[in-house]
Enzyme design. Structure first.
Site, short mmCIF file in Angstrom:
data_model
loop_
_atom_site.label_atom_id
_atom_site.label_comp_id
_atom_site.label_asym_id
_atom_site.label_seq_id
_atom_site.Cartn_x
_atom_site.Cartn_y
_atom_site.Cartn_z
CG ASN A 20 0.38 1.91 6.82
OD1 ASN A 20 1.57 2.15 7.26
ND2 ASN A 20 0.13 0.54 6.46
CD1 TRP A 21 2.57 8.10 5.06
CD2 TRP A 21 4.55 8.99 4.88
NE1 TRP A 21 2.64 9.36 5.04
CE2 TRP A 21 3.71 9.96 4.86
CE3 TRP A 21 5.92 9.34 5.02
CZ2 TRP A 21 4.17 11.20 4.60
CZ3 TRP A 21 6.45 10.51 4.89
CH2 TRP A 21 5.61 11.48 4.76
CE LYS A 22 0.70 0.08 2.88
NZ LYS A 22 0.28 -0.85 2.29
N GLY A 61 -2.65 3.97 2.18
CA GLY A 61 -1.17 3.94 2.01
C GLY A 61 -0.77 4.54 1.02
N GLY A 62 -0.57 3.85 -0.11
CA GLY A 62 0.05 4.71 -1.52
C GLY A 62 -0.42 6.03 -1.59
CD GLU A 107 2.05 -3.82 3.42
OE1 GLU A 107 2.41 -3.03 3.95
OE2 GLU A 107 1.21 -3.82 1.99
CB SER A 164 -6.75 0.56 -4.31
OG SER A 164 -5.75 -0.24 -4.40
CD GLU A 201 -5.66 -1.70 5.46
OE1 GLU A 201 -5.65 -0.78 5.05
OE2 GLU A 201 -4.81 -2.69 5.96
N GLY A 215 -2.81 -1.65 -2.55
CA GLY A 215 -1.74 -1.61 -3.56
C GLY A 215 -1.78 -2.15 -4.87
CG HIS A 273 -0.70 -3.47 7.39
ND1 HIS A 273 -0.41 -4.15 6.30
CD2 HIS A 273 -1.58 -2.29 6.78
CE1 HIS A 273 -0.74 -3.50 5.12
NE2 HIS A 273 -1.45 -2.66 5.53
P1 PGA Z 1 -2.92 1.05 -0.13
O1 PGA Z 1 -2.65 0.36 1.12
O2 PGA Z 1 -3.79 2.26 0.16
O3 PGA Z 1 -1.75 1.38 -0.99
O4 PGA Z 1 -3.64 -0.04 -1.13
C1 PGA Z 1 -3.46 0.48 2.31
C2 PGA Z 1 -2.85 -0.22 3.33
O5 PGA Z 1 -1.97 -1.22 3.24
O6 PGA Z 1 -3.14 0.34 4.54
#
Ligand code: PGA
Length: 245
Positions: free
Chosen positions: A5-7, A224-225, A93, A203, A159, A165, A91
Protein backbone atom coordinates in the site's frame (compact mmCIF):
# COMPACT_ATOMS: atom_id res chain seq x y z
CA UNK A 1 -1.11 -12.79 -0.09
CA UNK A 2 1.30 -9.86 0.14
CA UNK A 3 0.02 -6.38 -0.65
CA UNK A 4 1.96 -3.11 -0.96
CA UNK A 5 0.00 0.00 0.00
CA UNK A 6 1.92 3.01 -1.28
CA UNK A 7 -0.54 5.50 0.20
CA UNK A 8 0.22 9.02 -1.09
CA UNK A 9 3.83 8.32 -2.07
CA UNK A 10 5.69 7.92 -5.33
CA UNK A 11 6.73 9.54 -8.60
CA UNK A 12 7.48 8.25 -12.10
CA UNK A 13 11.17 8.31 -11.25
CA UNK A 14 10.63 6.35 -8.07
CA UNK A 15 8.49 3.74 -9.84
CA UNK A 16 11.21 3.22 -12.42
CA UNK A 17 13.82 2.72 -9.72
CA UNK A 18 11.49 0.53 -7.60
CA UNK A 19 10.70 -1.78 -10.53
CA UNK A 20 14.38 -2.27 -11.29
CA UNK A 21 15.12 -3.11 -7.68
CA UNK A 22 12.11 -5.42 -7.45
CA UNK A 23 12.97 -7.20 -10.67
CA UNK A 24 16.54 -7.82 -9.56
CA UNK A 25 15.53 -9.21 -6.16
CA UNK A 26 12.30 -11.13 -6.62
CA UNK A 27 12.29 -14.93 -6.79
CA UNK A 28 9.39 -15.88 -9.09
CA UNK A 29 6.52 -17.75 -7.44
CA UNK A 30 2.78 -18.20 -7.78
CA UNK A 31 1.92 -16.24 -4.63
CA UNK A 32 -0.67 -13.45 -4.74
CA UNK A 33 1.38 -10.25 -4.74
CA UNK A 34 -0.29 -6.88 -5.23
CA UNK A 35 0.74 -3.25 -5.38
CA UNK A 36 -1.64 -0.33 -4.76
CA UNK A 37 0.10 2.86 -5.91
CA UNK A 38 -1.70 6.23 -5.99
CA UNK A 39 -4.42 6.10 -8.70
CA UNK A 40 -2.51 8.34 -11.10
CA UNK A 41 0.28 5.82 -11.39
CA UNK A 42 -1.65 2.61 -11.92
CA UNK A 43 -1.31 2.64 -15.71
CA UNK A 44 2.36 3.48 -15.57
CA UNK A 45 2.89 0.67 -13.08
CA UNK A 46 0.74 -1.81 -14.99
CA UNK A 47 2.56 -1.25 -18.28
CA UNK A 48 5.96 -1.64 -16.66
CA UNK A 49 4.91 -4.71 -14.76
CA UNK A 50 3.68 -6.39 -17.97
CA UNK A 51 6.77 -5.27 -19.88
CA UNK A 52 9.07 -6.76 -17.24
CA UNK A 53 6.81 -9.79 -16.68
CA UNK A 54 6.75 -9.23 -12.93
CA UNK A 55 3.44 -10.96 -12.37
CA UNK A 56 2.09 -8.84 -9.55
CA UNK A 57 -1.44 -7.47 -9.48
CA UNK A 58 -2.32 -3.82 -9.48
CA UNK A 59 -4.91 -2.38 -7.14
CA UNK A 60 -6.33 0.81 -5.69
CA UNK A 61 -6.44 2.17 -2.16
CA UNK A 62 -10.14 3.05 -2.18
CA UNK A 63 -13.17 3.59 -4.44
CA UNK A 64 -16.37 5.57 -4.30
CA UNK A 65 -19.69 3.75 -4.13
CA UNK A 66 -21.11 5.63 -7.15
CA UNK A 67 -19.98 7.65 -10.16
CA UNK A 68 -21.11 11.12 -11.27
CA UNK A 69 -20.72 14.56 -9.74
CA UNK A 70 -18.34 13.61 -6.93
CA UNK A 71 -15.13 15.63 -7.25
CA UNK A 72 -11.99 13.67 -6.56
CA UNK A 73 -13.65 10.24 -6.52
CA UNK A 74 -13.06 7.14 -8.64
CA UNK A 75 -15.65 4.45 -9.38
CA UNK A 76 -15.64 0.67 -9.55
CA UNK A 77 -16.08 0.76 -13.34
CA UNK A 78 -12.98 2.92 -13.70
CA UNK A 79 -10.97 0.56 -11.54
CA UNK A 80 -12.01 -2.37 -13.74
CA UNK A 81 -11.42 -0.35 -16.89
CA UNK A 82 -7.83 0.16 -15.76
CA UNK A 83 -7.44 -3.62 -15.25
CA UNK A 84 -6.92 -3.29 -11.53
CA UNK A 85 -7.51 -6.53 -9.70
CA UNK A 86 -8.06 -5.52 -6.10
CA UNK A 87 -9.41 -2.75 -3.91
CA UNK A 88 -8.36 -1.85 -0.39
CA UNK A 89 -11.37 -0.70 1.65
CA UNK A 90 -11.78 0.86 5.07
CA UNK A 91 -8.13 1.60 5.74
CA UNK A 92 -7.80 3.44 9.06
CA UNK A 93 -6.37 6.46 7.25
CA UNK A 94 -9.58 6.64 5.20
CA UNK A 95 -11.62 6.22 8.37
CA UNK A 96 -9.64 8.97 10.17
CA UNK A 97 -8.76 11.57 7.49
CA UNK A 98 -11.85 11.10 5.28
CA UNK A 99 -14.30 10.34 8.10
CA UNK A 100 -15.36 7.04 6.55
CA UNK A 101 -17.98 5.36 8.69
CA UNK A 102 -18.79 1.66 8.72
CA UNK A 103 -21.98 2.56 6.84
CA UNK A 104 -20.03 4.24 4.05
CA UNK A 105 -17.65 1.29 3.84
CA UNK A 106 -20.60 -1.10 3.69
CA UNK A 107 -22.05 0.82 0.71
CA UNK A 108 -18.77 0.44 -1.14
CA UNK A 109 -18.52 -3.23 -0.26
CA UNK A 110 -22.05 -3.85 -1.51
CA UNK A 111 -21.32 -2.67 -5.06
CA UNK A 112 -18.14 -4.74 -5.49
CA UNK A 113 -18.71 -8.02 -7.32
CA UNK A 114 -16.61 -11.16 -7.08
CA UNK A 115 -14.57 -10.34 -10.17
CA UNK A 116 -12.35 -8.05 -8.19
CA UNK A 117 -10.65 -8.83 -4.88
CA UNK A 118 -11.43 -6.77 -1.81
CA UNK A 119 -9.20 -6.25 1.17
CA UNK A 120 -11.27 -4.95 4.05
CA UNK A 121 -9.17 -3.31 6.76
CA UNK A 122 -10.15 -3.44 10.41
CA UNK A 123 -8.27 -2.54 13.56
CA UNK A 124 -8.49 -0.85 16.93
CA UNK A 125 -6.88 2.42 18.05
CA UNK A 126 -4.29 2.66 20.83
CA UNK A 127 -6.91 3.79 23.36
CA UNK A 128 -9.33 1.06 22.37
CA UNK A 129 -6.53 -1.44 22.74
CA UNK A 130 -5.58 -0.07 26.17
CA UNK A 131 -9.20 -0.19 27.31
CA UNK A 132 -9.57 -3.83 26.27
CA UNK A 133 -12.06 -2.95 23.52
CA UNK A 134 -10.28 -4.61 20.61
CA UNK A 135 -12.80 -7.40 20.08
CA UNK A 136 -15.78 -5.05 20.39
CA UNK A 137 -14.32 -2.68 17.80
CA UNK A 138 -13.46 -5.50 15.40
CA UNK A 139 -16.98 -6.90 15.72
CA UNK A 140 -18.40 -3.45 14.94
CA UNK A 141 -16.17 -3.00 11.90
CA UNK A 142 -16.94 -6.52 10.67
CA UNK A 143 -20.68 -5.88 10.97
CA UNK A 144 -20.53 -4.48 7.40
CA UNK A 145 -20.64 -8.09 6.17
CA UNK A 146 -23.27 -9.26 8.63
CA UNK A 147 -25.88 -11.49 6.99
CA UNK A 148 -24.23 -11.37 3.57
CA UNK A 149 -22.99 -14.01 1.18
CA UNK A 150 -19.25 -13.45 1.04
CA UNK A 151 -16.99 -14.73 -1.72
CA UNK A 152 -13.43 -15.95 -1.41
CA UNK A 153 -12.47 -12.71 -3.17
CA UNK A 154 -12.84 -10.98 0.21
CA UNK A 155 -9.80 -10.85 2.48
CA UNK A 156 -9.70 -9.16 5.87
CA UNK A 157 -6.62 -7.14 6.86
CA UNK A 158 -6.10 -6.79 10.59
CA UNK A 159 -4.33 -3.49 11.07
CA UNK A 160 -4.17 -2.16 14.62
CA UNK A 161 -4.04 1.62 14.16
CA UNK A 162 -1.33 1.99 16.79
CA UNK A 163 0.96 -0.33 14.83
CA UNK A 164 0.73 1.55 11.52
CA UNK A 165 3.94 3.41 10.72
CA UNK A 166 5.08 3.33 14.37
CA UNK A 167 7.51 0.42 14.49
CA UNK A 168 5.36 -1.11 17.26
CA UNK A 169 3.49 -4.34 16.66
CA UNK A 170 1.51 -6.83 18.72
CA UNK A 171 3.39 -10.08 19.24
CA UNK A 172 2.93 -12.63 16.48
CA UNK A 173 1.00 -14.81 18.96
CA UNK A 174 -1.37 -11.93 19.77
CA UNK A 175 -1.94 -11.32 16.05
CA UNK A 176 -2.54 -15.02 15.48
CA UNK A 177 -5.17 -15.06 18.25
CA UNK A 178 -6.94 -12.01 16.80
CA UNK A 179 -6.92 -13.60 13.34
CA UNK A 180 -8.63 -16.67 14.81
CA UNK A 181 -11.18 -14.33 16.41
CA UNK A 182 -11.77 -12.50 13.09
CA UNK A 183 -12.19 -15.78 11.17
CA UNK A 184 -14.68 -17.01 13.80
CA UNK A 185 -16.69 -13.77 13.72
CA UNK A 186 -16.85 -13.70 9.92
CA UNK A 187 -17.84 -17.34 9.79
CA UNK A 188 -20.62 -16.82 12.32
CA UNK A 189 -22.09 -13.59 10.92
CA UNK A 190 -22.00 -14.26 7.18
CA UNK A 191 -24.89 -15.95 5.45
CA UNK A 192 -22.69 -18.55 3.81
CA UNK A 193 -20.43 -19.00 6.86
CA UNK A 194 -17.22 -18.35 5.00
CA UNK A 195 -13.84 -18.39 6.73
CA UNK A 196 -11.81 -15.62 5.09
CA UNK A 197 -8.10 -15.18 4.65
CA UNK A 198 -6.79 -12.71 7.24
CA UNK A 199 -3.59 -10.79 6.57
CA UNK A 200 -1.73 -8.56 9.02
CA UNK A 201 -0.65 -4.94 8.53
CA UNK A 202 1.26 -2.54 10.75
CA UNK A 203 5.02 -2.01 10.72
CA UNK A 204 5.79 -5.22 8.82
CA UNK A 205 9.38 -5.15 7.55
CA UNK A 206 11.85 -7.42 5.83
CA UNK A 207 13.32 -8.35 9.21
CA UNK A 208 10.15 -9.10 11.21
CA UNK A 209 7.98 -10.58 8.42
CA UNK A 210 8.98 -14.21 8.91
CA UNK A 211 8.01 -14.13 12.58
CA UNK A 212 4.49 -13.27 11.45
CA UNK A 213 4.43 -15.71 8.51
CA UNK A 214 5.35 -18.51 10.91
CA UNK A 215 1.97 -18.20 12.61
CA UNK A 216 -0.70 -20.56 11.33
CA UNK A 217 -3.50 -18.03 10.94
CA UNK A 218 -1.55 -15.09 9.53
CA UNK A 219 -2.26 -15.53 5.81
CA UNK A 220 -0.06 -12.73 4.52
CA UNK A 221 0.70 -9.06 5.02
CA UNK A 222 -0.37 -5.55 4.02
CA UNK A 223 2.71 -3.39 3.91
CA UNK A 224 2.94 0.39 3.90
CA UNK A 225 6.30 2.06 4.56
CA UNK A 226 8.46 -1.00 3.86
CA UNK A 227 6.81 -1.50 0.46
CA UNK A 228 8.29 1.73 -0.89
CA UNK A 229 11.66 0.04 -1.27
CA UNK A 230 11.63 -2.35 -4.25
CA UNK A 231 14.34 -4.64 -2.92
CA UNK A 232 12.94 -4.72 0.62
CA UNK A 233 9.44 -5.47 -0.62
CA UNK A 234 10.72 -8.22 -2.93
CA UNK A 235 12.55 -9.76 0.02
CA UNK A 236 9.35 -9.79 2.10
CA UNK A 237 7.64 -11.61 -0.80
CA UNK A 238 10.61 -13.99 -1.01
CA UNK A 239 10.30 -14.67 2.73
CA UNK A 240 6.63 -15.49 2.22
CA UNK A 241 7.39 -17.93 -0.62
CA UNK A 242 8.56 -20.56 1.83
CA UNK A 243 5.12 -20.85 3.44
CA UNK A 244 2.13 -22.92 2.35
CA UNK A 245 -0.39 -20.07 2.43
P1 PGA B 1 2.99 0.44 7.64
O1 PGA B 1 1.51 0.66 7.08
O2 PGA B 1 3.50 -0.84 7.06
O3 PGA B 1 3.74 1.65 7.19
O4 PGA B 1 2.87 0.37 9.14
C1 PGA B 1 0.64 -0.42 6.93
C2 PGA B 1 -0.67 0.05 6.38
O5 PGA B 1 -1.11 1.16 6.72
O6 PGA B 1 -1.30 -0.65 5.58
Amino acid sequence: MIIANWKCNGSKKMIHHWLNQYKNSIIPSDKYVGVAPPYLYTENFLNSSIEHNLGFKLGVQDINSSSGAITGAISLDMVKDMNCQFIILGHSERRIFFKESNLKIEKKLDIIDNNIDTILCVGESADENKNGETQTILREQLSVIDGKDIASSLTIAYEPVWAIGTGNTPTSQEINDIHIFIKDVVQSITNNNIVPKVIYGGSVTESNSEVFFNEEFIDGALIGGASLDGEGFANIVNNFNGYEK
